[in-house]
Design an enzyme around this catalytic site. Structure first.
Site, PDB file in Angstrom:
ATOM      1  N   HIS A   1       0.861  -1.193   0.000  1.00 25.67           N
ATOM      2  CA  HIS A   1       0.000   0.000   0.000  1.00 25.67           C
ATOM      3  C   HIS A   1       0.894   1.239   0.000  1.00 25.67           C
ATOM      4  CE1 HIS A   1      -3.185   2.802   1.192  1.00 25.67           C
ATOM      5  NE2 HIS A   1      -4.025   1.875   0.788  1.00 25.67           N
TER       6      HIS A   1
ATOM      7  N   ASP B   1      -8.077  -5.218  -0.002  1.00 28.91           N
ATOM      8  CA  ASP B   1      -8.555  -6.086  -1.086  1.00 28.91           C
ATOM      9  C   ASP B   1      -8.200  -7.550  -0.889  1.00 28.91           C
ATOM     10  OD1 ASP B   1      -7.660  -3.296  -2.913  1.00 28.91           O
ATOM     11  OD2 ASP B   1      -9.707  -4.069  -2.842  1.00 28.91           O
TER      12      ASP B   1
END
Ligand code: SDX
Length: 431
Positions: A308, A365
């Protein structure tokens, strides 16, 4: 130089400029560089905006090192446990948790904006049945401005409020109809006696030929997934909505731009890619080979659902979703081998020096697809569901942008590396 400024000396003219340091409520201070070009003649250079703040915002705060996510100051874990998506929408839009009366009015208003202009059904019929649901979402959301002329004047606060409510209310219908259309099934119409998540599940899974009972376990899980996806500060799609909004584009066009940006596999499209990746890995004993592939600098494969730009610790949303995964699968009596593959993959990756050194952790996700699959959604619908949940964050940030007096059209500069000026050569004179 004071403690509240930095000095930069321009080599070209040996001039020094003092740039003020600005502090927010929480998080990293910023250097206000707006005077840099005027005073020293330099631009800054930050491809991917890895260290650049584009705006001031009061909506969401993320501490990537500590794995903290706050919506208007409230920790995501507490909202996930105690709140619901409609209340979270109110909080993100208006900045405070509603009282009982405010919440009831908000839910009533959203519920009574869930229908679409009936001619919009014709837009769906222009797509092939095998069109990706996100292609349909981008098209239909952008087309809303052709139907709702009474909520596109961005200078009118009432227009902005109506457009905001319409976007939040209609996204489940738009996504549900995209799913129905892809299967060749008739559209279901929203029901005003159902809560937001239950209504969405009915729009997707009911058929006109029989009654449909919403499974409360799935409705709760759907509501939780919408809460976890509601906003995430200046992510790529929210920044896209802001950039489009900075030009004065109407709100529906801006949200359509957000849908387009979310679709990318590095962003909201990752949940779809995670399921494909887990299915391709196939079993927990093959995880090691795929981790090697992900680490190989010469192999473009990256572990979807990992890493991320901001989180250099666990994404708090991934932790909540992982817990919900087990609960939903247990309560439904389902066993999904892909969950075992995901757990094995997470364990191997979190113990591997490559991932540890780069502070790569599972993101939102990584587990969401497993729940969505358990709920009966096809992988192709996963990003559309992300878009439904994220619409409130996009629209809240769009409103914040329009109301921010310091905002102007977003127009980055560049470092030009093309050819210097040269004269045109006639075709006859070219080699
Ligand atoms: C979302 O921004 C948001 O807030 C987004 C989001 C939201 O709510 O809006 O949180 C939702 O988009 C989550 C992210 C979903 N995407 C994925 O899961 C795709 C896989 N992840 C990677 O593509 C990547 O981690 C990104 C795009 C998410 C972040 O990329 P960065 O910050 O630009 O990091 P990077 O590409 O510079 O990577 C740094 C290093 C590199 O190695 P080196 O060149 O230093 O050797 O880490 C490596 C990368 O190769 N790396 C990975 C990896 N992610 C980064 N290696 C293997 N697998 C990965 N997943």
């Amino acid at each position: 130089m004071t403690s509240r400024s930095v000095s930069i000396v321009g080599r070209a003219n040996n001039k020094t400029v003092e740039l003020p340091i600005m502090s927010g409520t929480l998080g990293t201070d910023v250097i206000d560089i707006r005077a840099l070009y005027r005073e020293l003649g330099y631009f800054t250079f930050d491809p991917g905006y890895t260290a650049t703040g584009s705006c001031q915002s009061k909506v969401t705060y993320i501490d990537g090192d500590e794995g903290v996510l706050l919506y208007r100051g409230y920790p995501i874990e507490q909202l996930a446990e105690h709140s619901d998506y409609m209340e979270t929408c109110y909080l993100i839009l208006f900045g405070e948790l509603p009282n009982a009366e405010q919440k009831a009015k908000f839910v009533y208003d959203i519920t009574h904006h869930t229908m679409l202009h009936d001619q919009i059904t014709n837009i769906y019929r222009g797509f092939r049945r095998d069109a990706h649901p996100m292609a349909v979402m981008c098209g239909v959301v952008g087309a809303l401005s052709a139907f709702y002329h009474d909520s596109i004047d961005i200078e009118d606060p009432w227009h902005r409020t109506v457009a905001s409510y319409r976007m939040i209310a209609k996204m489940p219908t738009i996504a549900g109809w995209a799913y129905k259309y892809s299967m060749g099934q008739p559209f279901m119409y929203p029901r005003n006696d159902l809560d937001y998540a239950s209504n969405f599940l009915r729009l997707c899974f009911a058929v006109p030929t029989e009654d449909f009972e919403v499974n409360p376990v799935l409705a709760k899980a759907m509501d939780l997934i919408f809460i976890l996806h509601a906003d995430h500060a200046q992510n790529a799609s929210a920044s896209t909505v802001r950039l489009a909004g900075s030009t004065g584009a109407n709100p529906f066009a801006c949200i359509a731009a957000g849908c387009a940006a979310l679709w990318g596999p590095s962003h909201g499209g990752a949940n779809e890619e995670v399921l494909k990746m887990l299915a391709e890995i196939g079993s927990a004993d093959k995880v090691g080979d795929w981790v090697l592939k992900a680490k190989d600098p010469d192999d473009p494969f990256r572990l979807f659902g990992f890493g991320h730009r901001v989180y250099k610790n666990h994404d708090p949303r991934a932790r909540v979703i992982q817990k919900a995964c087990h609960e939903v699968l247990n309560e439904l009596g389902l066993h999904d081998p892909l969950l075992e593959v995901a757990i094995a993959l997470e364990k191997v990756a979190l113990e591997d020096d490559y991932f540890v050194a780069r502070r790569l952790y599972p993101n939102v996700d990584f587990y969401s697809g497993i729940i969505l699959k358990a709920m009966g959604f096809p992988v192709s619908m996963f990003t559309a569901l992300f878009a439904v949940g994220r619409t409130v964050g996009w629209i809240a940030q769009w409103n914040e942008l329009i109301e921010d007096p310091s905002q102007k059209i977003n127009r980055p500069r560049q470092l030009y590396t093309g050819p210097p000026q040269r004269d045109y050569v006639l075709l006859a004179d070219r080699g």
